[in-house]
Design an enzyme around this catalytic site. Sequence first.
Site, PDB file in Angstrom:
ATOM      1  N   THR A 123       0.824  -1.203   0.000  1.00 48.30           N
ATOM      2  CA  THR A 123       0.000   0.000   0.000  1.00 48.30           C
ATOM      3  C   THR A 123       0.859   1.254   0.000  1.00 48.30           C
ATOM      4  OG1 THR A 123      -1.613  -1.264   1.280  1.00 48.30           O
ATOM      5  CG2 THR A 123      -1.986   1.096   1.127  1.00 48.30           C
ATOM      6  N   LYS A 136       1.187 -12.192   8.193  1.00 47.58           N
ATOM      7  CA  LYS A 136       0.068 -11.483   7.573  1.00 47.58           C
ATOM      8  C   LYS A 136      -0.446 -12.398   6.483  1.00 47.58           C
ATOM      9  CE  LYS A 136      -1.122  -7.402   4.822  1.00 47.58           C
ATOM     10  NZ  LYS A 136      -0.610  -6.186   4.133  1.00 47.58           N
ATOM     11  N   ILE A 178      -3.711  -6.260   9.372  1.00 47.95           N
ATOM     12  CA  ILE A 178      -2.877  -5.224   8.763  1.00 47.95           C
ATOM     13  C   ILE A 178      -3.713  -4.685   7.620  1.00 47.95           C
ATOM     14  CG2 ILE A 178      -0.737  -4.747   7.521  1.00 47.95           C
ATOM     15  CD1 ILE A 178       0.619  -6.826   9.300  1.00 47.95           C
ATOM     16  N   TYR A 205       4.678 -12.499   5.206  1.00 39.41           N
ATOM     17  CA  TYR A 205       3.550 -11.924   4.471  1.00 39.41           C
ATOM     18  C   TYR A 205       3.252 -12.796   3.264  1.00 39.41           C
ATOM     19  CZ  TYR A 205       0.877  -8.349   1.845  1.00 39.41           C
ATOM     20  OH  TYR A 205      -0.075  -7.663   1.135  1.00 39.41           O
ATOM     21  N   TYR A 210       7.691 -12.799  -8.334  1.00 38.74           N
ATOM     22  CA  TYR A 210       8.090 -13.016  -9.725  1.00 38.74           C
ATOM     23  C   TYR A 210       8.990 -14.231  -9.916  1.00 38.74           C
ATOM     24  CZ  TYR A 210       9.410 -12.367 -14.560  1.00 38.74           C
ATOM     25  OH  TYR A 210       9.602 -12.584 -15.892  1.00 38.74           O
TER      26      TYR A 210
END
Length: 294
Positions: free
Chosen positions: A47, A164, A206, A135, A109
């Site tokens: 973000t 997360k 989060i 995450y 990727y």
Amino acid sequence: MAIFKGAGVAIVTPMKANGDVNFEKLSEIIEDQIAGQTDAIIICGTTGESSTLTHEEHLEVIRHCIKQVAKRVPVIAGTGSNCTETAIYLSKEAEEAGADAVLLVTPYYNKATQKGLIAHYTAVANSISLPVVLYNVPSRTGCNLAPATVAALVRDVENIVGIKEASGDISQVAQLMHLTEGKIELYSGNDDQVVPLLSLGGIGVISVVSNVAPKYMHDMVMKYLDGDMQGSMKMQLDAIPLCKALFCEVNPIPVKAAMNMQGKEVGPLRSPLTEMEPENQKLLKNIMKDMGIL
């Protein structure tokens, strides 16, 4: 002791019209978040447009946030990379700057194997003494962090303490909590699945939504943790239209638009992200009005 409980904001990085980071505005929105009872600041995540910050900007934003927050709430620095050495470098610098924890996204990727993920996370975690929050967001990275892999990391690496979880797969999260015997700090990475993850042993979120409604998200989690599950559930369901609107285009396009609607003047996005489509802006504005946050 948990890094935080409640709703931590995955905060945006405000930009000037010329695309430079607006540090003065960053200070303002940090103060707004703390006044709104946010429980942690997560800086330089997805973000926060970390993928288009240079390494120097990335670290400057982290340092600025840590200085502005001044230990009033935990600061979790996004220091993940698809290059292990880069993640180590950013994590060491964040620790030196005074971060309370780091958030490490799965390598994107290049799509490491589960064996590669264990090697990557172990190397980064062993390079610092800070708590590490994994995450998992396969929709963006193309790489899923399997429950068995998380369980192995939590078992074998002392400072890997949280995750997360943004896979969107509730069954996977349940398996994760089963294999770790609940011995992991679980944070929802999806604003529309906070209460379901709390029901599996989660302790917070989060949150992208917290950028525009920090107290709402804080209260939703705390109601659940304080035993008011019905109240928390109602807040979750009432927020679903806003959650959908804030992800109707690629994050953080909608949330920056929403904050600008609120007069927070967080500026434009860095290319290749573009401004939100007018019809989607209209929908978002109406939903925010209905929720009383505009």
